[in-house]
Design a protein around this motif. Sequence first.
Motif: not given
Length: 486
Positions: A392-397, A404-409, A414-416, A478-479
Motif C-alpha cells: 500500500d505504501a508504494i501506492w500511497k507515496y 527527505p526523511n525517507d529519500l530511498f523509499n 519500484t513505482r519509478g 494505484k494507477p
Amino acid sequence: MRGRQVVSMLAAGLVAACSASNSATDGERASAEEAPLSASAPAAARSVSAATAGSTGIGDPYFPGDGNGGYDATHYGLALAYDPKSRQLGGTATIDAKATQDLSQFNLDLSGFTVRSVTVNGAPAEFSRKGSELTVRTDLKDKAAFKVEVAYAGTPQPVRESSNLGSYGFIPTPDGSFVTCEPNGAKTWFPSNDHPADKATFDFTLTVPEGVTAIANGELAGQPKTTNGKTTFIWREKHPMTTYLATMTTGKFQVRTGTSPGGIPVYAAADPRFRTSLNSLYDQSGKITDYWATVFGPYPFGSTGGVVDDFAAGYALENQTKPIYGGFEPDEGIIAHELAHQWFGNSLSITRWKDLWLNEGFATYAEWLWSEHRGQGTAQQQFNDAYAGATDAIWKYPPGETRPNDLFNASVYTRGGMALHALRLEIGDGKFFPLIKKWAADHRYGNVTTEQFIELAEKTSGKQLDDLFDAWLFKQRKPAKPTSVS
Ligand code: TRP
Ligand code: ZN
C-alpha cells in the motif's frame, strides 16, 4: 562611524583587497552626498555594495543546509593521507570555482576535522565554522575564477542520522575505509559544495601505508609510488561528477584490470575475504557496461568496474566508474543496477533530491531490462510482479516527490521503474528506446529535472503524456494496469 567600521574590520584581519574597496566606497559616497545627484554615483555605489554573502544552502528545500550559493565548483584536487590504524585523515583540498555573484564570503560543507588554514587565490583568508558550514571571507567579483585551498586533519565521522540508510560517508574499516556518500556524506571527508546540482572534475592524490590500496574514481595516473613505507596513488576523474559519487576506498584489495569485450577499460577490486568474487565482478561489470552502451548510448566515462569491500553495509552505491558493494558478492541484477546509474544519476544528475526517481526508477527498470536480456523473465513479467506485489505504501507515496526523511523509499525504486514501463507501453518500443538514448545524449554530464524528461517524452512520442506521468509519478493511489500497445 563608517571610518571606524573599516578600521575594526582591518583589525579583524580581513584581506587587504577587501578593506581597500571599502575605503574607496566611503570616499565615493562622501563626494556623492555633497555633489548634486549624478547618474554615475549611484551606479558606483551599487557595484560595491552588491558584494554579499553566498547563501549557506544551494536551495534544495529537502536539505536546506546542503550545498552553497554564490559560486560553482569546477574542480576538486584532494591530496589526502589516511592511516587506518590511527584513523587520521589529513591533507589539503584545492577547489577551483567561479563566482556567480559579487561575494563577500562563501561557504563550503565540511563536518568535523580541524581546519588549519584556508587560502583564496594563494592569500590567507579568514574563516569560521558552524555545524557543517565552513565560511570563508573574501572579496570576489561576479564571474571571477578563484582557487580555494583548505588544509585540514582529523578523524572522519560518518553520518548516522539517516532513517533508511544506516551510516554513510567516510566509514573507517579495520583495514582502511569504505566511502559511500549519497546523499550528503562528502562533507565527512572533504570540503565541498555538497549537492548534486554542482558537478566538478576531480583528482585524488591518496597516501596510505605500504600494502594498502587506495581506490578512487576515474583512472590511475601512472604507477603508485612507495617511499618510507607509504604509497601514493593518483586517480583522475576527468568527467564532471557529483560530490556524493566521490570515493576514497582504502584497504587490502586484490585487483584485476583489463578491458571489456567492447573495449572499455575495467578496474575491479575485491577485499581478500571476497577474492572468489573478483573474476565474476570483473567479467560481469565489463559485459554489462558493454550491453548498456547498446541500450543507453555510448558509455560516458573513461573506465568501468567495481569494488567489493568486506564492510557489511548490505548495500551498494554507484560511485562514478566504480560502484562499491558492501560485504556481499554482487549478482548480475545489482551490477546491472549500479552500472545503469553511470548513465542515469552519474552522467545525468538530478538537480533536486525530489527528482531521485530519475536515478532509482531508471536503475530499477534497467534490472528488468537486464533480466529480459538474459532470458530470465521479461520486463513485462517483472512489471506484473511488481504491480501485483506492491505494498500500500508504494501506492500511497508517489515517487515523483520523494520524502527527505525517507529519500530511498521503495516507491522511488519500484513505482519509478513501473512508471518507465507504463511509458514504454504507451509509446511503444520504437519510440521508447530512442527516447532513453536521446535523454542520455542530450544531458550527458549535466543536470536534469523530471519536467525535462516529461517534455522530451512528449516531444519524442508526439503524445500528450501528462495523465500518464501524473498517475505514475504524482498521484497518491494505484494507477490502472496499463495494457500493451501492439
Ligand atoms: N543509490 C544506491 C542504490 O540504489 C543506494 C544508496 C543511497 C546508498 N544512499 C546510499 C548506498 C549511501 C550506499 C550509501 O544503488
Ligand atoms: Zn540505485
